[in-house]
Write a protein that holds these residues in place. Structure first.
Motif, mmCIF file in Angstrom:
data_model
loop_
_atom_site.group_PDB
_atom_site.id
_atom_site.type_symbol
_atom_site.label_atom_id
_atom_site.label_comp_id
_atom_site.label_asym_id
_atom_site.label_seq_id
_atom_site.Cartn_x
_atom_site.Cartn_y
_atom_site.Cartn_z
ATOM 1 N N ASN A 1 0.835 -1.204 0.000
ATOM 2 C CA ASN A 1 0.000 0.000 0.000
ATOM 3 C C ASN A 1 0.864 1.247 0.000
ATOM 4 O OD1 ASN A 1 -2.421 -1.572 0.400
ATOM 5 N ND2 ASN A 1 -1.599 -1.929 2.462
ATOM 6 N N LEU A 2 0.402 2.267 -0.694
ATOM 7 C CA LEU A 2 1.128 3.528 -0.693
ATOM 8 C C LEU A 2 0.807 4.301 0.580
ATOM 9 C CD1 LEU A 2 0.433 4.728 -4.371
ATOM 10 C CD2 LEU A 2 2.361 3.387 -3.516
ATOM 11 N N ALA A 3 1.821 4.906 1.190
ATOM 12 C CA ALA A 3 1.588 5.777 2.342
ATOM 13 C C ALA A 3 0.669 6.921 1.905
ATOM 14 C CB ALA A 3 2.917 6.320 2.850
ATOM 15 N N ASP A 4 -0.106 7.446 2.851
ATOM 16 C CA ASP A 4 -1.088 8.484 2.500
ATOM 17 C C ASP A 4 -0.467 9.687 1.799
ATOM 18 O OD1 ASP A 4 -3.073 6.950 3.448
ATOM 19 O OD2 ASP A 4 -3.255 7.986 5.395
ATOM 20 N N ASN A 5 0.680 10.141 2.337
ATOM 21 C CA ASN A 5 1.257 11.345 1.713
ATOM 22 C C ASN A 5 1.773 11.065 0.304
ATOM 23 O OD1 ASN A 5 3.512 9.888 2.447
ATOM 24 N ND2 ASN A 5 4.587 11.623 3.409
ATOM 25 N N VAL A 6 2.131 9.812 0.048
ATOM 26 C CA VAL A 6 2.577 9.437 -1.299
ATOM 27 C C VAL A 6 1.377 9.464 -2.246
ATOM 28 C CG1 VAL A 6 3.474 7.522 -2.695
ATOM 29 C CG2 VAL A 6 4.544 8.073 -0.504
ATOM 30 N N THR A 7 0.280 8.846 -1.829
ATOM 31 C CA THR A 7 -0.945 8.838 -2.625
ATOM 32 C C THR A 7 -1.373 10.259 -2.968
ATOM 33 O OG1 THR A 7 -1.637 6.974 -1.312
ATOM 34 C CG2 THR A 7 -3.317 7.991 -2.659
ATOM 35 N N GLN A 8 -1.438 11.061 -1.915
ATOM 36 C CA GLN A 8 -1.904 12.436 -2.088
ATOM 37 C C GLN A 8 -1.079 13.191 -3.118
ATOM 38 O OE1 GLN A 8 -1.647 14.671 1.551
ATOM 39 N NE2 GLN A 8 -3.557 13.687 2.247
ATOM 40 N N GLU A 9 0.229 13.061 -2.980
ATOM 41 C CA GLU A 9 1.118 13.822 -3.841
ATOM 42 C C GLU A 9 1.074 13.300 -5.278
ATOM 43 O OE1 GLU A 9 1.934 16.579 -2.716
ATOM 44 O OE2 GLU A 9 2.831 17.022 -4.677
ATOM 45 N N ILE A 10 0.937 11.986 -5.422
ATOM 46 C CA ILE A 10 0.854 11.433 -6.787
ATOM 47 C C ILE A 10 -0.397 11.969 -7.472
ATOM 48 C CG2 ILE A 10 0.466 9.333 -8.138
ATOM 49 C CD1 ILE A 10 2.340 7.854 -6.327
ATOM 50 N N ARG A 11 -1.506 11.971 -6.751
ATOM 51 C CA ARG A 11 -2.753 12.457 -7.355
ATOM 52 C C ARG A 11 -2.618 13.893 -7.839
ATOM 53 N NH1 ARG A 11 -6.819 8.800 -6.583
ATOM 54 N NH2 ARG A 11 -6.865 7.690 -4.591
ATOM 55 N N ARG A 12 -1.788 14.672 -7.122
ATOM 56 C CA ARG A 12 -1.636 16.086 -7.481
ATOM 57 C C ARG A 12 -0.607 16.324 -8.574
ATOM 58 N NH1 ARG A 12 -2.292 18.366 -1.840
ATOM 59 N NH2 ARG A 12 -0.188 17.670 -1.408
ATOM 60 N N SER A 13 0.338 15.403 -8.725
ATOM 61 C CA SER A 13 1.560 15.772 -9.453
ATOM 62 C C SER A 13 1.806 15.037 -10.764
ATOM 63 C CB SER A 13 2.782 15.562 -8.560
ATOM 64 O OG SER A 13 2.594 16.210 -7.335
ATOM 65 N N GLY A 14 0.799 14.317 -11.261
ATOM 66 C CA GLY A 14 0.991 13.548 -12.493
ATOM 67 C C GLY A 14 1.631 14.346 -13.611
#
Ligand code: ATP
Ligand code: MG
Length: 414
Positions: free
Chosen positions: A184-197
């Protein structure tokens, strides 16, 4: 530093990697096994390759190993070759000097080398930053990688915003490890990926193609696709695909079927080619381009050829597609329009085409995905199973619509 006494099963570690580490250590250097090698052994998997990290400089490594050469434009890395196996040795690296340092510029100067501690912090995820000291049988864990391994967590080292800016490909790596390891991706990783594609737009098309291969040609393609779409990254790799999901209702299913089939073949040890997967990704874009050209008055055969070229040229703005794959992709597509024409000598001609097998497999998946093809795939399956006499009979009753149609083409068509 967290030192954990633990013996990794020696038979799991490449003999060549052990040799490299032992020789570096005998020469007075620090040298550890690191990265996927350590991670995968701890997870009871077989590592794909072995990476070594050392305080020896590239010149010093080169002097110790005759079978070595320096590679890498992004970093100076030494490859040591043992037959077909290559051990990648990288010198401890320090802090980079700016956002571009990770992925541009030819060779870096010496002051980017760093201490062991700095080398740990420049790695991407904690589970990739476990170092194995093969001499003392100890795992060196500065960033809590062992706990994250136990918890199946992909946690980035440092601030996700900063680390993804430095090298946006880390977002794809996060997805890849998630898919490969079922983590599982850590929450801050998920969040940042969603923003930074969008940061992926900065990455050279050739590097994105390499990552695409790792995502889709390593046995976890279906999971990679699911995660890439879930986190909004797929669109940055293949910008023209998702747009078609609503218009071509079978496109998404076709992709899933192609990826599942690739995963199954890899598991079974059968050969796979990226051309097949790419042909599936871009199928509806190809059809769309072809329709546009035909609406503009172009004849069908020309439209098929042109649409193939256009689709791939457009895709190459995002990921490069080497010629050795581009040609087969276009062949798979264009054969889809020859497979329905089976009368006379045509069926055998198509069947002897070197891309027939891939084109037939592709046809089967199209049918399975729900495209209405009048059982053409089943016809071909049957055709390949019967004897000559039955083949003849099948051919003579095939493609009625095609033969009824007035012959628009001259004989040069064959
Ligand atoms: P695998 O080989 O199974 O794909 P890996 O983790 O070994 O996974 P490699 O690409 O072989 O991945 O890289 C080796 C190690 O180098 C990684 O484990 C990581 O520590 C480091 N690394 C690789 N790419 C990056 C990157 N873009 N940013 C930071 N560290 C990286
Ligand atoms: Mg590796």
């Amino acid at each position: 530093m967290n030192k954990i006494s633990q013996l990794l099963p020696p038979n799991k570690i490449s003999v060549s990697a052990s040799k490299v580490i032992q020789r570096l250590c005998s020469a007075g250097h620090l040298a550890y096994l690191v990265g996927g090698g350590v991670r995968d052994i701890l997870l009871n998997r077989n590592p794909k390759d072995f990476d070594v990290a050392t305080d020896a400089k590239p010149e010093e490594i080169r002097n110790l190993f005759r079978n070595s050469r320096e590679v890498g434009r992004r970093f100076r890395i030494v490859h040591i070759r043992f037959g077909r196996e290559i051990i990648e040795v990288s010198t401890f690296r320090g802090h980079h000097k700016g956002p571009a340092a990770e992925h541009s510029g030819p060779v870096m100067d010496d002051n980017v080398y760093g201490s062991f501690q700095e080398d740990v912090l420049r790695r991407d995820f904690t589970i990739n930053a476990l170092y194995y000291d093969l001499i003392n049988n100890e795992i060196l864990d500065l960033v809590g990688g062992m706990t994250d391994l136990e918890n199946s967590a992909i946690r980035i080292i440092g601030d996700p915003i900063k680390r993804f800016r430095e090298d946006p490909v880390r977002m794809l790596r996060a997805i890849r490890f998630k898919a490969k390891l079922d983590f599982n991706l850590a929450d801050n990783v998920t969040q940042e990926i969603r923003r930074s594609g969008q940061l992926l737009e900065q990455i050279p098309a050739a590097r994105l193609f390499e990552e695409t291969l790792k995502l889709f040609m390593s046995g976890h393609a279906a999971k990679s696709f699911a995660a890439l779409t879930e986190y909004g990254l797929f669109n940055w790799l293949f910008p023209c695909v998702e747009n078609h999901f609503s218009r071509y209702s079978t496109q998404q299913r076709l992709i899933e079927l192609a990826l599942n089939s690739t995963d199954r073949r890899i598991k079974a040890g059968l050969p796979v080619t990226p051309a097949f997967v790419l042909a599936a990704f871009l199928w509806s874009e190809f059809l769309h381009q072809k329709d546009l050209l035909q609406e503009g008055g172009m004849a069908s055969a020309d439209a098929i050829a042109q649409a193939g070229l256009r689709t791939l040229t457009e895709q190459q703005m995002s990921t490069s597609i080497p010629k050795r794959f581009a040609i087969p992709i276009r062949e798979i597509w264009s054969l889809q329009f020859r497979l329905p024409m089976r009368r006379g000598k045509r069926a055998e001609k198509v069947r002897s085409h070197k891309r027939f097998r891939a084109a037939y497999d592709f046809l089967i998946l199209r049918e399975e995905s729900g495209e209405k093809l009048d059982n053409l795939g089943k016809w071909w399956t049957h055709y390949q199973e019967v004897d000559e006499e039955q083949k003849e009979a099948l051919r003579s009753t095939a493609d009625k619509q095609v033969t009824k149609r007035p012959r628009a083409k001259k004989t040069s068509n064959n």
